[in-house]
Design a protein around this motif. Structure first.
Motif: not given
Length: 328
Positions: A62-72, A100-109
């Motif tokens: 998600t393009w938001f931080t966790e805090e930003q998402e709470k308000n949207d 967050s870093t996006w590098t973990n998406v490499r390990r996602c299906t």
């Protein structure tokens, strides 16, 4: 034989073929098309791949931080709906927030990205994991499949409803910020639709465009306060606000200054979240079927994963208007 082969011969998209062969009752398609696809599949002796990597993990960026998402509630609902649909399909999911870093998406299906991303961000996500679908932004120009809402029709319906109720001095409150990497301005297509439609009716007034940089209740209040001080008695008698949160701020200003809604200013917002239902007065709002957007995004992604689809597609979800107290 693959879904792609059937789609090419039938002259329809891979998504349509997949939904027909999986007997998706929500698919609106002509009987002739359905029969043609089924006939071709039978002739090709197509055997669906029943294997699903049920232990696989799908990353939800998600393009938001966790805090930003709470308000949207818009983007929060999209993410939660995607997680629910993935769980229903037997897949695990992991949220990856904007800070967050996006590098973990490499390990996602596969990856579902929710929000507004710059071209650089879209291409980076695609390079990290080509099994990618974006929900909430048109990414076709970068050859990435996506799901968006049909905002153009929604805007036209709102404006025409104002006009039908003899409200022709129509304003818009819109937030146009920047992508999280600060590389691109987020230009809201609804402003283009607003200008085009009102110009076609000879009703467009440039001074009625109230643009701010942030989506928050306070920003909505400040945006309308600035506009009202500037326009005074020429302030619009109809106001289209591009999110429920901004509309709450506008209502706060109107209440504080004893400006009656809808008698003096008719207000319609966008998203039709729970905020619209609990506002005072309750908000008329354009409804976007967020769970359906998430569902179609998940279907697209699973098709890419299981059917190896290599042509990007865009699915557009329609909108409707929920009429309440804030408009005529």
């Amino acid at each position: 034989m693959s879904l792609k082969d059937i789609a090419l011969q039938a002259g329809v998209s891979i998504t349509t073929v997949s939904r027909i062969l999986n007997q998706d009752s929500s698919l609106s398609v002509a009987d002739e098309t359905r029969q043609r696809v089924e006939k071709i599949a039978n002739e090709m002796n197509y055997k669906p791949n029943k294997k699903k990597p049920r232990s696989a993990t799908i990353g939800i960026v998600t393009w938001f931080t966790e805090e930003q998402e709470k308000n949207d509630p818009y983007y929060l609902t999209l993410r939660l709906s995607a997680e629910k649909e993935l769980k229903k399909q037997g897949y695990k999911s992991v949220p990856i927030f904007g800070d967050s870093t996006w590098t973990n998406v490499r390990r996602c299906t596969g990856v579902i990205a929710i929000g507004r991303f710059s071209t650089t961000q879209q291409l980076r996500l695609k390079a990290l994991n080509p099994s990618l679908v974006i929900i909430g932004d048109n990414s076709l120009e970068n050859d990435i499949s996506c799901v968006t809402s049909d905002n153009e029709v929604g805007v036209k319906r709102v404006l025409q409803d104002f006009i039908d109720h003899s409200r022709e001095n129509i304003g818009i409150l819109i937030a146009e910020g920047r992508t999280s990497d600060d590389l691109e301005k987020i230009y809201d297509r609804r402003l283009v639709d607003y200008r085009h439609y009102l110009r076609s009716k000879h009703l467009y007034r440039a001074e009625n465009v109230f643009s701010i940089a942030e989506v928050s209740r306070k920003a909505g209040y400040n945006g309308i306060q600035t506009a009202y001080r500037k326009l005074g008695k020429d302030f619009p008698n109809a106001l289209f606000v591009t999110s429920d949160i901004l509309a709450l701020g506008a209502l706060d200003f109107f209440t504080e200054n004893e400006i009656k809604v809808p008698q003096q200013v008719s207000v319609v917002s966008f998203n039709d979240s729970q905020l619209a239902e609990t506002a005072k007065p309750t908000l008329t709002s354009v409804k976007v079927d967020l769970p359906l957007m998430a569902k179609r995004g998940v279907e697209m992604l699973l098709q890419i994963i299981t059917a190896d689809a290599d042509v990007a597609e865009r699915t557009i979800i329609g909108t409707s208007i929920s009429f309440r107290e804030s408009s005529d």
